[in-house]
Enzyme design. Structure first.
Site, short mmCIF file in Angstrom:
data_model
loop_
_atom_site.label_atom_id
_atom_site.label_comp_id
_atom_site.label_asym_id
_atom_site.label_seq_id
_atom_site.Cartn_x
_atom_site.Cartn_y
_atom_site.Cartn_z
N GLY A 90 0.81 -1.22 0.00
CA GLY A 90 0.00 0.00 0.00
C GLY A 90 0.84 1.26 0.00
N ASP A 103 -1.56 8.26 -6.66
CA ASP A 103 -0.23 7.67 -6.52
C ASP A 103 0.79 8.30 -7.46
OD1 ASP A 103 -1.66 6.10 -4.83
OD2 ASP A 103 -1.48 4.25 -6.00
P1 ADP Z 1 1.66 -1.21 -4.18
O1 ADP Z 1 1.63 -0.25 -5.31
O2 ADP Z 1 0.81 -0.80 -3.04
O3 ADP Z 1 3.03 -1.58 -3.74
P2 ADP Z 1 0.50 -2.89 -6.19
O4 ADP Z 1 -0.16 -4.21 -6.13
O5 ADP Z 1 -0.22 -1.74 -6.78
O6 ADP Z 1 0.99 -2.56 -4.70
O7 ADP Z 1 1.86 -3.01 -6.99
C1 ADP Z 1 2.78 -4.04 -6.70
C2 ADP Z 1 3.27 -4.65 -8.00
O8 ADP Z 1 4.14 -3.70 -8.67
C3 ADP Z 1 4.12 -5.88 -7.80
O9 ADP Z 1 3.30 -7.04 -7.72
C4 ADP Z 1 4.97 -5.88 -9.05
O10 ADP Z 1 4.24 -6.38 -10.15
C5 ADP Z 1 5.20 -4.40 -9.28
N1 ADP Z 1 6.46 -3.97 -8.65
C6 ADP Z 1 6.60 -3.13 -7.62
N2 ADP Z 1 7.90 -2.94 -7.29
C7 ADP Z 1 8.60 -3.71 -8.16
C8 ADP Z 1 10.01 -3.97 -8.36
N3 ADP Z 1 10.94 -3.41 -7.58
N4 ADP Z 1 10.35 -4.80 -9.36
C9 ADP Z 1 9.43 -5.38 -10.13
N5 ADP Z 1 8.11 -5.18 -10.00
C10 ADP Z 1 7.69 -4.36 -9.03
MG MG Z 2 -0.04 0.30 -6.47
#
Ligand code: ADP
Ligand code: MG
Length: 389
Positions: free
Chosen positions: A110, A158
């Site tokens: 989140g 965001d």
């Molecule tokens: P949040 O934005 O709250 O962290 P989301 O579900 O919107 O949660 O986004 C998370 C997704 O973003 C992960 O499942 C992945 O697909 C992608 N992601 C986030 N950080 C990375 C990273 N460092 N490397 C690769 N993918 C990432």
């Molecule tokens: Mg997100």
């Protein structure tokens, strides 16, 4: 190398799609994109986008920029590939590039790692291509990547936070007009600290419940004869709703919008740097949590326990952040309660170990048999920027 921050939202939850107000700030934690142009070695004229991430070590993804379309790329790479697609769709020609991602924003907590990933990619691709795209347009482009390419329906908060925030400030965003304003927000200057508690919980309900809340808000606005819940004039407006569930939903949206404006007024009046201000904001945070828990019903057990334990241990206040049913809690704490624990005052901040709030939350999780939470110190940081190269 470019860096884009994650974000936390100080106040205003489920207000965005009701045309209301939100008040996010950028985190010191972020996603970096180290990038270079991809040479066209074969002379085929093809523009390749090569993507890898330290957090997805088994996965190197290569896509042809000319064949990009929603659905063609799935998984984590959909976020950066989606940015390339959305840039092209907006008429900006993206160069072939190789991008290596790294991050200290926990994914899925989140804290908007997804927008940070998009925004770091957007800066990398526009800079490598010599494209001059205003930040406000990049916000729209990164959001399109998430909504239309990755297929995740989110609002504008965001990407706005990651691209528009300033250190020592929160960003007041009017989700109706899309106007934004910087609001001084510097807890450290007033002896306060911000602690994020990643509850590590993600409950299956979240997608369905999110859609249901949106539908309930639309239905309530329809029955009240207003274009959106933004136009509520007071809690008394809910009296005409016969359905008690809709009445509670509406009450949350109205009071949370009010709380955003109250926090902004408090911060502006004290230039964001008085201890009393943070005590008062803490009280509003806890009030917001109760509203999200009881009226909007999107809280989850780990968040309720974290809020309760944090406040009992001396936090000024705390609340769940994000859509609900999983993710993180934001606590506003006296600086000593967050960092100083154990051997109070000795050693560098990073080595001081857990403070009373951390200890209390950790103990409460252990009592419930839950995985220990993760703690992150937060401070209002700068938006996305180039950091090297
Ligand atoms: P949040 O934005 O709250 O962290 P989301 O579900 O919107 O949660 O986004 C998370 C997704 O973003 C992960 O499942 C992945 O697909 C992608 N992601 C986030 N950080 C990375 C990273 N460092 N490397 C690769 N993918 C990432
Ligand atoms: Mg997100």
């Amino acid at each position: 190398m470019w860096l884009a921050p994650g974000r936390a939202n100080l106040m205003g939850e489920h207000t965005d799609y009701n045309d209301g107000f939100v008040l996010p700030f950028a985190l010191g934690q972020g996603v970096t994109a180290a990038a270079a142009r991809n040479p066209d070695r074969t002379g085929s004229g093809k523009r390749r986008l090569t993507l890898c991430s330290r957090q997805q070590p088994s996965d190197i993804v290569e896509v042809d920029l000319d064949g990009l379309a929603p659905g063609r790329v799935t998984g984590w790479a959909a976020y950066p590939a989606g940015v390339a697609w959305a840039l092209e769709a907006a008429g900006h020609r993206v160069p072939g590039a190789c991008i290596a991602i790294d991050s200290d924003v926990p994914a899925g907590a989140g804290l908007s790692s997804s927008a940070a990933l998009e925004c770091a990619t957007a800066l990398a691709l526009t800079s490598l291509g010599g494209l001059d795209v205003p930040r406000a347009e990049l916000v729209t482009i990164a959001r399109r990547a998430e909504n239309e390419f990755a297929g995740v329906p989110t609002g504008i908060m965001d990407q706005s936070a990651s691209l528009l925030c300033r250190a020592g400030h929160a960003l007041l965003l009017d989700c109706r007009s899309l106007e934004s304003a910087q609001v001084p927000f510097d807890p450290a200057a007033a002896g306060a600290g911000l602690l994020l508690i990643n509850t590590r919980a993600r409950h299956e309900l979240s997608d369905g419940e999110y859609g249901q809340r949106r539908a309930e808000c639309e239905e309530a606005a329809r029955r009240l004869g207003i274009p959106s819940l933004r136009f509520l004039t007071g809690v008394a407006d809910t009296d005409s709703l016969a359905d008690p569930v809709l009445r509670r939903r509406v009450r949350h949206v109205f009071t949370d919008n009010q709380r955003v404006l109250e926090v902004v007024a408090l911060l502006r009046a004290s230039s964001g740097a008085s201890a009393d201000t943070y005590r008062e904001i803490g009280r509003l945070l806890t009030q917001a949590h109760v509203s999200l828990r009881d009226d909007f019903e999107v809280s989850w057990p780990e968040a309720d326990v974290a809020v309760e334990a944090a406040v009992a241990a001396g936090a000024y206040g705390a609340r769940m952040i994000g859509g609900g049913f999983g993710g993180s809690v934001l606590a506003l704490v006296p600086a000593a309660a967050s960092a100083a624990g154990g051997g109070a005052g000795s050693g560098p901040v990073a080595d001081r170990g857990s403070g009373p709030v951390r200890d209390a939350v950790t103990a409460a999780f252990a009592r419930n048999g839950w995985t220990a939470p993760e703690f992150l110190d937060a401070m209002p940081a700068d938006s996305a920027r180039q950091v090297g190269g």
